[in-house]
Each structure stands twice: as structure tokens, then as C-alpha cells.
Enzyme design. Sequence first.
Site, mmCIF file in Angstrom:
data_model
loop_
_atom_site.group_PDB
_atom_site.id
_atom_site.type_symbol
_atom_site.label_atom_id
_atom_site.label_comp_id
_atom_site.label_asym_id
_atom_site.label_seq_id
_atom_site.Cartn_x
_atom_site.Cartn_y
_atom_site.Cartn_z
ATOM 1 N N HIS A 74 3.758 3.189 3.335
ATOM 2 C CA HIS A 74 4.975 3.385 2.721
ATOM 3 C C HIS A 74 6.080 3.187 4.105
ATOM 4 O O HIS A 74 6.965 1.993 4.114
ATOM 5 C CB HIS A 74 5.186 4.801 2.611
ATOM 6 C CG HIS A 74 6.783 4.746 2.240
ATOM 7 N ND1 HIS A 74 7.195 4.441 0.759
ATOM 8 C CD2 HIS A 74 8.104 6.116 2.278
ATOM 9 C CE1 HIS A 74 8.794 3.953 1.013
ATOM 10 N NE2 HIS A 74 8.934 5.325 1.996
ATOM 11 N N ASP B 173 0.827 -1.207 -0.367
ATOM 12 C CA ASP B 173 0.136 -0.477 -0.361
ATOM 13 C C ASP B 173 0.883 0.716 0.501
ATOM 14 O O ASP B 173 0.427 2.456 0.444
ATOM 15 C CB ASP B 173 -0.952 -0.168 1.335
ATOM 16 C CG ASP B 173 -1.836 -1.000 1.016
ATOM 17 O OD1 ASP B 173 -2.933 -1.200 0.014
ATOM 18 O OD2 ASP B 173 -2.155 -1.736 2.510
ATOM 19 N N ASP B 174 2.279 1.141 -1.113
ATOM 20 C CA ASP B 174 3.061 2.218 -0.800
ATOM 21 C C ASP B 174 2.297 3.655 -0.892
ATOM 22 O O ASP B 174 2.390 3.523 -2.747
ATOM 23 C CB ASP B 174 4.388 1.341 -0.811
ATOM 24 C CG ASP B 174 5.253 2.784 -1.124
ATOM 25 O OD1 ASP B 174 5.359 4.104 -0.861
ATOM 26 O OD2 ASP B 174 6.365 2.295 -0.587
ATOM 27 N N LEU B 175 2.087 4.640 -0.849
ATOM 28 C CA LEU B 175 2.201 5.412 -1.881
ATOM 29 C C LEU B 175 2.875 6.566 -1.441
ATOM 30 O O LEU B 175 2.840 7.749 -3.261
ATOM 31 C CB LEU B 175 0.886 6.254 -0.657
ATOM 32 C CG LEU B 175 -0.021 5.881 -0.315
ATOM 33 C CD1 LEU B 175 -1.398 6.686 -0.057
ATOM 34 C CD2 LEU B 175 -1.666 5.179 -1.685
ATOM 35 N N VAL B 176 4.544 6.343 -1.264
ATOM 36 C CA VAL B 176 5.572 7.057 -1.744
ATOM 37 C C VAL B 176 5.996 6.400 -3.406
ATOM 38 O O VAL B 176 6.724 7.038 -4.176
ATOM 39 C CB VAL B 176 6.388 7.500 -0.897
ATOM 40 C CG1 VAL B 176 7.741 7.803 -1.746
ATOM 41 C CG2 VAL B 176 5.587 7.867 0.356
#
Length: 398
Positions: free
Chosen positions: A378, A342-345
Site C-alpha cells: 500500500h 501489492d496493496d494489502l489495504v
Amino acid sequence: MRSLAKRLGGLALAAGLLCAAPALAFEGLVEKKVFEMPSYTTVGGGTIKNVRIGWESYGKLNDARDNVILVTHFFSGNSHAAGKYKMEDPAPGYWDSIIGPGKPLDTDKYFIVSSDTLVNLSPKDPTVTTTGPASVNPDTGKPYGMSFPVVTIRDFVNVQKALLDSLNVKSLHAVMGGSMGSLQALEWGAAHPEMVKRVVAVIGGAEADPFLIGWLNLWAAPIRVDPNWQGGDYYGKAEPKAGLTEALKLVTLHARHWKWADATFGRGWAEDGKDPAASMNNQYAIEAWLDKAAAARAAVSDANHFLYLIKANQTFLVGGGGSLDEGLAKIKAPVMLIPSADDLVFPPERAMRPLKERLEKQGVAVTYTDAITTSLGHLDGIANIAKAGDAISAFIGK
């Protein structure tokens, strides 16, 4: 509506930005050491005098000096990857769950080295030693400010290489890092293919793509519009604390995920009886938490250091070549990629999955694991790295 203040009040101050307290502690106390260089010339040709970088180690260096694993830290981190400086410290280093006897980075077998980077975010932290804009320029007797040379991820690697040279280390069993540490680990593989035997890249990528460059610009924006920033010339004056705090709020939230926000805060109020709809001064719980967490981090951070870190991350292209494939072609060691689902970076579909394909086309052996699938985004790559522990052990042990 019930307030979450009591349940979350301690969390804001106890939780470090982009790190979490691991469940296990490194056996024994850790000593912080300092590496010094009389002068360093950056990739861009700038000169930095009196370079001082903090570092620490875990385990013992063997006679052959080939059991070294270098751990490179994330954007807001430092060299404190495991253990405690004092037994009464509230929490050990950020990757303590995988560093220590019998753990994936087994200190009975390996000598683990971790160093503070140039322009480390937290020069006001007494456990951090770094050289950057807040340092005194020996030629002027005043802090460098924005006259400090632009530095890159390769510059971080070059200083780490000088540290290892001082220890007479010619071979690295592995280089491993998370987030910005992942960029450094990949850059190590490209810069020193004859020295690096394995690369472990966690929650990162091989370049800063345009969308990430834009996000990093947003991270930096509050500092630049703070009137106290004064183009970076604020030392000895009122510092841009408000802008730095807002910048760190952006980093804190971007590094997490809405699943975490939903589960932790929901739409709870910061204080009982203070409906956010009733007054502009009333907050939701997540707002109050972000304010407190960012303010605590800003107290040990420096605004100019933040901006220099932004530039180093924006300009990153592995290998420093004219193209991504040209840079990746320099990597010869097997590579392990560990994304956070679920990393948004560094979203896996934008960063590590395409990187896996590119490396394999270059003939590089790639191990890819989806072991980290919790809801922190992240940050999972730091706080929940132990979920990939078995995969790391297998890769490091090959």
C-alpha cells in the site's frame, strides 16, 4: 545469525509512518497557514466550534483562479505534501517527487493546495493544526474527548470546500489524493461535480468493504483495551500510549507487504548474539523495527483522533447515497485510478479494478495505470508515486 540492527537502526526513527523521503526537493520553503471557522455543522448534525485547520500551498494562483489542484492526505499524513519548512529539515513533504517546477503537479502552472483534516492523527505535531477530540470544547473549557461529534470523509471535504471558498476558488483543475486522500478525492468528485474537472485517486476505493471495515476494527482494538484509555477520558491523565503504539504497529505492517519484509529483514535478529529462540525478550529485526517506528509515531499522535479516523474510513461510501452505484453516478469528471499492485489495504482486484468498471458503466472517462509495481505494498502509492509521474502529467494536462 547476523544482526540487522546497525543497518536498520536509523531507519526506524527516520521513516515516517506510511510515508518515505522523496528523492527530489521542492524548490523554496513552505509556509504553514491556518484556516479558521467559527462553527461547523457535521453531516450528522453535530456542532464543532472554533474549527482550525492547517494548510499550505505551492505555486501561484492565477487571475482566473482556475489553476488549483487540491491534494488530500492519507490516514496518518497531514498537509505537508511538498517542500520544507526550514532548509535544515531532514526530508521534504511526502509527494515532493511529483510537486514542483517541471514535475507532474507543475508549480509553474498550477496552484497546489493541501490541508490537514479534521481529527488529524497528529495533534501533538507542531506542524499540524487540526480540530478534534483533543481540542478544547469552548462550552466546557475541557477537551472534547469522545463527546466530539462523529465525522466523515464528507466532513473533511466540506471543511476543505470552506477553505477554498475563503480563497474565492470556484473551480478545481484536479483533486488528487492517496489512500484516505483517495477517498476524499472521489468524494469531492461526487459532492461537487460542477467544480471538479479531474479526479486522481491513488491506492484507494469508493467504499470501505466489509473486510476493510474488519481490518480497521483490528487497528483500533489495542487502544480500546488499554486501561489508560478510560473510554476516551484520559486528557490530563496517563494516556493510552501502549495501546496507541500497538495500533500503529498494525497500521505500519498492514500498509506494507511481505516482499518488503523479506527483502529488508529476512529472519535477521534484532541484536547480535541474542537468538529469539533463546529468550522471550529477544526479538527478530522486524519486531524491533516495528516497535521503534510505531513509538516514534505515537509520540505525536492522539488515541482518540486515531479512533475517529477509523470511524470516518469505516463509514465511507462515495457520494453518501444509498448504494455505491448511486454515489458513483454523481461523479462527472474524468477519473484517474492508480493502484499499487501489492496493496494489502485496497487490493486492486477488490477496489480499483471493479471501480474502473463501475465508473465506465456510468459513462465516466477512466484512466487506469499499473505503473506502481514495486514491493512496498500500500505504501508504494506514497513513496513511489513518481513511477506514475508520466501518466499523471498526461492526465492532468488534458
